[in-house]
Design a protein around this motif. Structure first.
Motif, PDB file in Angstrom:
ATOM      1  N   LEU A   8      35.221  40.189 -25.041  1.00  0.00           N
ATOM      2  CA  LEU A   8      34.325  39.809 -25.726  1.00  0.00           C
ATOM      3  C   LEU A   8      34.520  40.412 -27.089  1.00  0.00           C
ATOM      4  O   LEU A   8      33.540  39.989 -28.214  1.00  0.00           O
ATOM      5  N   LYS A   9      35.456  41.360 -27.516  1.00  0.00           N
ATOM      6  CA  LYS A   9      35.367  41.825 -28.955  1.00  0.00           C
ATOM      7  C   LYS A   9      35.722  40.831 -29.960  1.00  0.00           C
ATOM      8  O   LYS A   9      35.701  41.041 -31.162  1.00  0.00           O
ATOM      9  N   ASP A  10      36.552  39.700 -29.411  1.00  0.00           N
ATOM     10  CA  ASP A  10      37.074  38.649 -30.376  1.00  0.00           C
ATOM     11  C   ASP A  10      35.874  37.660 -30.488  1.00  0.00           C
ATOM     12  O   ASP A  10      36.210  36.547 -31.332  1.00  0.00           O
ATOM     13  N   ALA A  11      34.754  37.875 -29.960  1.00  0.00           N
ATOM     14  CA  ALA A  11      33.646  36.815 -29.986  1.00  0.00           C
ATOM     15  C   ALA A  11      33.333  36.646 -31.451  1.00  0.00           C
ATOM     16  O   ALA A  11      33.131  37.672 -32.398  1.00  0.00           O
ATOM     17  N   THR A  12      32.810  35.743 -31.903  1.00  0.00           N
ATOM     18  CA  THR A  12      32.548  35.450 -33.489  1.00  0.00           C
ATOM     19  C   THR A  12      30.680  35.505 -33.480  1.00  0.00           C
ATOM     20  O   THR A  12      30.172  34.462 -32.676  1.00  0.00           O
ATOM     21  N   ILE A  13      30.306  36.371 -34.236  1.00  0.00           N
ATOM     22  CA  ILE A  13      28.785  36.672 -34.193  1.00  0.00           C
ATOM     23  C   ILE A  13      28.385  36.095 -35.520  1.00  0.00           C
ATOM     24  O   ILE A  13      28.802  36.744 -36.653  1.00  0.00           O
ATOM     25  N   MET A  14      27.519  34.983 -35.591  1.00  0.00           N
ATOM     26  CA  MET A  14      26.941  34.744 -36.805  1.00  0.00           C
ATOM     27  C   MET A  14      25.568  35.047 -37.235  1.00  0.00           C
ATOM     28  O   MET A  14      24.653  35.035 -36.021  1.00  0.00           O
ATOM     29  N   MET A  15      25.238  35.487 -38.186  1.00  0.00           N
ATOM     30  CA  MET A  15      23.854  36.060 -38.436  1.00  0.00           C
ATOM     31  C   MET A  15      23.388  35.294 -39.655  1.00  0.00           C
ATOM     32  O   MET A  15      23.867  34.891 -40.829  1.00  0.00           O
ATOM     33  N   VAL A  16      22.045  34.840 -39.368  1.00  0.00           N
ATOM     34  CA  VAL A  16      21.195  34.021 -40.560  1.00  0.00           C
ATOM     35  C   VAL A  16      19.684  35.050 -40.810  1.00  0.00           C
ATOM     36  O   VAL A  16      19.038  34.920 -40.085  1.00  0.00           O
ATOM     37  N   ASP A  17      19.903  35.429 -42.125  1.00  0.00           N
ATOM     38  CA  ASP A  17      18.992  36.029 -42.548  1.00  0.00           C
ATOM     39  C   ASP A  17      18.702  35.984 -43.777  1.00  0.00           C
ATOM     40  O   ASP A  17      19.765  36.161 -44.693  1.00  0.00           O
ATOM     41  N   ASP A  18      17.802  35.916 -44.586  1.00  0.00           N
ATOM     42  CA  ASP A  18      17.418  35.921 -45.944  1.00  0.00           C
ATOM     43  C   ASP A  18      17.580  37.353 -46.821  1.00  0.00           C
ATOM     44  O   ASP A  18      17.580  37.390 -47.863  1.00  0.00           O
ATOM     45  N   GLU A  19      17.589  38.471 -45.969  1.00  0.00           N
ATOM     46  CA  GLU A  19      17.924  39.804 -46.379  1.00  0.00           C
ATOM     47  C   GLU A  19      19.130  40.308 -46.052  1.00  0.00           C
ATOM     48  O   GLU A  19      19.588  40.698 -44.944  1.00  0.00           O
ATOM     49  N   PRO A  20      20.207  40.271 -47.051  1.00  0.00           N
ATOM     50  CA  PRO A  20      21.551  40.686 -46.731  1.00  0.00           C
ATOM     51  C   PRO A  20      21.606  42.078 -46.304  1.00  0.00           C
ATOM     52  O   PRO A  20      22.464  42.220 -45.295  1.00  0.00           O
ATOM     53  N   MET A  21      20.864  42.798 -46.480  1.00  0.00           N
ATOM     54  CA  MET A  21      20.733  44.348 -46.028  1.00  0.00           C
ATOM     55  C   MET A  21      20.601  44.435 -44.499  1.00  0.00           C
ATOM     56  O   MET A  21      21.262  45.156 -43.936  1.00  0.00           O
ATOM     57  N   THR A  22      19.758  43.495 -44.038  1.00  0.00           N
ATOM     58  CA  THR A  22      19.586  43.303 -42.571  1.00  0.00           C
ATOM     59  C   THR A  22      20.811  43.067 -41.929  1.00  0.00           C
ATOM     60  O   THR A  22      21.206  43.796 -40.988  1.00  0.00           O
ATOM     61  N   MET A  23      21.428  42.061 -42.446  1.00  0.00           N
ATOM     62  CA  MET A  23      22.702  41.605 -41.920  1.00  0.00           C
ATOM     63  C   MET A  23      23.974  42.762 -41.934  1.00  0.00           C
ATOM     64  O   MET A  23      24.485  43.019 -41.178  1.00  0.00           O
ATOM     65  N   ILE A  24      23.718  43.637 -43.071  1.00  0.00           N
ATOM     66  CA  ILE A  24      24.843  44.517 -43.064  1.00  0.00           C
ATOM     67  C   ILE A  24      24.608  45.539 -41.966  1.00  0.00           C
ATOM     68  O   ILE A  24      25.502  46.091 -41.435  1.00  0.00           O
ATOM     69  N   VAL A  25      23.316  46.037 -42.006  1.00  0.00           N
ATOM     70  CA  VAL A  25      23.039  46.996 -40.939  1.00  0.00           C
ATOM     71  C   VAL A  25      23.301  46.761 -39.610  1.00  0.00           C
ATOM     72  O   VAL A  25      23.794  47.232 -38.842  1.00  0.00           O
ATOM     73  N   VAL A  26      23.283  45.297 -39.340  1.00  0.00           N
ATOM     74  CA  VAL A  26      23.258  44.894 -37.771  1.00  0.00           C
ATOM     75  C   VAL A  26      24.683  44.906 -37.734  1.00  0.00           C
ATOM     76  O   VAL A  26      25.351  45.024 -36.604  1.00  0.00           O
ATOM     77  N   GLN A  27      25.789  44.256 -38.824  1.00  0.00           N
ATOM     78  CA  GLN A  27      26.985  44.155 -38.406  1.00  0.00           C
ATOM     79  C   GLN A  27      27.653  45.451 -38.413  1.00  0.00           C
ATOM     80  O   GLN A  27      28.570  45.558 -37.418  1.00  0.00           O
ATOM     81  N   THR A  28      26.943  46.521 -39.026  1.00  0.00           N
ATOM     82  CA  THR A  28      27.668  48.062 -39.006  1.00  0.00           C
ATOM     83  C   THR A  28      27.358  48.583 -37.603  1.00  0.00           C
ATOM     84  O   THR A  28      28.231  48.939 -37.004  1.00  0.00           O
ATOM     85  N   PHE A  29      26.172  48.366 -36.809  1.00  0.00           N
ATOM     86  CA  PHE A  29      25.795  48.562 -35.605  1.00  0.00           C
ATOM     87  C   PHE A  29      26.898  47.982 -34.528  1.00  0.00           C
ATOM     88  O   PHE A  29      27.497  48.690 -33.855  1.00  0.00           O
ATOM     89  N   LEU A  30      27.158  46.615 -34.794  1.00  0.00           N
ATOM     90  CA  LEU A  30      27.866  46.193 -33.762  1.00  0.00           C
ATOM     91  C   LEU A  30      29.527  46.391 -33.991  1.00  0.00           C
ATOM     92  O   LEU A  30      30.160  46.288 -32.911  1.00  0.00           O
TER      93      LEU A  30
END
Length: 575
Positions: A8-30
């Motif tokens: 599962l670690k090679d799965a590609t996760i796409m995030m859509v959000d107009d707030e870049p900081m939210t995506m940065i936080v989520v990516q850091t968590f994951l």
């Protein structure tokens, strides 16, 4: 910490959000859970195009965005033929229960409120991907070989074709079918046949991995899709943006060779062969149906000719490679039939004009083909690894020539022999050089081995040790075509070499090209500061010779003094 399965670690996760900081936080968590591949999209209007191009494994989608809402995107995804099964996890700051209900009704896989809890986020993403992996395994993977099946291949082929059209790229579709596999099935039984299919699937995956490595270093092929299991005893493969037909042919040759390796089943050795049909986009077909049809027709034609071969659907390209196969057949017999010969080009002192050595250059004269250009047969010898026995013949013949010249009372001069990187990879090469020097009793100092900078593209320290071992035999080492590569520049001071040969591409316009004049001057200065001699290749005019004289180059070779000539003509030139 939440444990994530390796697959599962090679799965590609796409995030859509107009707030870049939210995506940065989520990516850091994951990332802390081990996920590695992310796509961040701020512009909601670009989402569908990016989804079609990237094909992620899961989408994290905000609902409230300018341009296009998450609800609209979700509705489009569920109505899209290729993405209707894509897991979509809604991440939103909306606290309205009606939004959650509507999102789930539109087909959202899960719903999380912002700000998200890291543990909860990781758990939901893991569970969603595991569920997707399970359903994909049932729907898209062959239970015997574990390869993706024809349904997934068709989806990926449609995607690849659309991408190729968008970016003006080309594709090559391979249909691979095992020859007479029904007879093998009847002979060893279905269980053993399944083992054979599984082993061959692993071999194909090994070939594909090597293709993908090649794509990163050479640019000849821009990656691959596959292999996939087709019906019966078949497999499919798609090459992305092969540089030319020859690149596809090289891949097909590797596949046939790998499949042909013996397989041991319960003490019985089985040899399997295959037929491969190749169709290309856009030259031969513009849609998936025609690509399949042409590749299958070419594969069937190969089977009708006895199998164990590949054919392009284009008759013109087939004619080229039929000619190539005939040339390979004749080249394999060239040594035994005494069709190989050496010509010699003098290497002349720049200052005195005296011949200091020669370069041995391979020629092939065939009764049917005539005198074959080295540009035609040397690459073929490299690809088929015939360069190893042919290279040994060249070494032997070059040393025999030195012996003959000594018997004739000629003054001792050096003999330069080109050495392929494949020869250097041969574990017996150093022993071969030692044996030839011993049997001919040639002064090792007269033998000069010419290597190219390409030798140092990888495992540089290992190559340095090989060169030291060769130097211990007493031979000298020259770097041919120096300046056309760059990998060895930082290591030049460490390399146990004696000579640099300046590539002819710098010489051609040296009289008028200031940049090339500066390069040549720099190479000569650098070589002399490292106690190395220099040779200028391709000297054809007096003006070129005059320039390298002013730069204190040691030796030159080229048509200005002499073309490569046969043994008898070379004897007349020797001092």
């Amino acid at each position: 910490m939440l444990q994530i399965a390796e697959n599962l670690k090679d799965a590609t996760i796409m995030m859509v959000d107009d707030e870049p900081m939210t995506m940065i936080v989520v990516q850091t968590f994951l990332e802390e859970f081990g996920f590695n591949h992310f796509i961040q999209v701020e512009d909601s209007l670009k989402v569908m195009d990016i989804l079609e191009e990237q094909l992620p494994d899961i989408l994290l989608l905000d609902l409230i965005m300018p341009g296009k809402s998450g609800m609209d995107i979700l509705a489009e995804i569920r109505n899209h033929s290729k993405m209707s099964r894509l897991p979509v996890v809604v991440l939103t700051a909306s606290s309205d229960a009606r939004d959650k209900l509507k999102a789930l009704e539109l087909g959202a896989t899960d719903f999380l409120s912002k700000p998200v809890d890291q543990s909860e986020l990781g758990l939901r993403i893991r569970n969603t991907l595991e569920a997707k992996a399970y359903t994909d395994q049932l729907a898209y993977y062959d239970p015997i070989t574990k390869l993706p099946n024809s349904s997934m291949f068709q989806d990926r082929l449609v995607w690849a074709l659309e991408k190729a059209k968008r970016y003006n790229e080309n594709l090559a579709l391979f249909h691979i079918n095992l020859d007479q596999f029904s007879r093998i099935n009847a002979s060893i039984g279905i269980n053993s046949s399944n083992i054979v299919l599984t082993l061959l699937a692993e071999r194909l995956k090994e070939i594909i991995r090597s293709i993908d490595v090649l794509s990163q270093t050479s640019g000849v092929i821009n990656g691959s899709l596959g292999p996939y299991r087709a019906e019966g005893s078949g497999f499919t493969l798609l090459l992305n943006h092969p540089k030319n037909a020859e690149a596809s042919a090289v891949v097909a040759t590797r596949i046939l060779r790998k499949i042909r390796e013996p397989i041991n089943i319960e003490g019985n050795e089985i040899v399997v062969t295959a037929s491969i049909g190749i169709a290309t986009f856009p030259e031969e077909a513009s849609n998936t149906e025609n690509l399949h049809r042409l590749a299958i027709s070419a594969k069937d034609y190969g089977k009708s000719k006895g199998g164990d071969s590949f054919y392009f659907s284009s008759e013109g390209i087939n004619a080229i490679y039929e000619k190539r196969l005939k040339m390979e057949f004749r080249l394999r017999k060239a040594i035994k039939r005494n069709e190989l010969l050496l010509h010699y080009q003098p290497k002349v002192s720049v200052q005195s004009g005296i011949i200091r050595g020669v370069e041995a250059l391979l020629r092939w004269k065939n009764d049917t083909l005539g005198l074959v250009s080295p540009a035609d047969f040397i690459p073929l010898a490299e690809e088929t690894k015939l360069i190893i026995p042919i290279g040994e013949w060249v070494l032997q013949e070059a040393c025999n020539t030195l012996v003959e010249w000594k018997k004739m009372g000629k003054k001792p001069i050096s003999m330069a022999v080109n050495v392929s990187p494949l020869q250097m990879e041969d574990p017996d090469f150093i022993h071969t050089v030692k044996r030839i020097l011993s049997t001919t009793r040639v002064d090792p100092g007269l033998l000069k081995l010419e290597i190219t900078e390409g030798l140092f593209l990888s495992n540089i320290e290992e190559k340095i040790e090989q060169l030291k071992a060769l130097k211990s035999l007493g031979v000298t080492i020259s770097i041919d075509d120096f300046g056309t590569g760059y990998s060895s520049l930082s290591y030049l001071g460490k390399l146990p070499v004696d000579e640099l040969k300046i590539d002819r591409s710098f010489i051609v316009d040296v009289v008028s090209n200031d940049e090339n004049r500066a390069i040549i001057a720099s190479i000569i200065y650098m070589a002399h500061s490292l106690q190395l001699t220099t040779v200028a290749e391709g000297i054809e005019t007096e003006e070129q010779l005059h320039f390298i004289q002013t730069q204190q180059c040691d030796t030159y070779q080229g048509f200005f003094f002499s073309r490569p000539v046969p043994f008898a003509d070379m004897v007349k030139l020797l001092p």
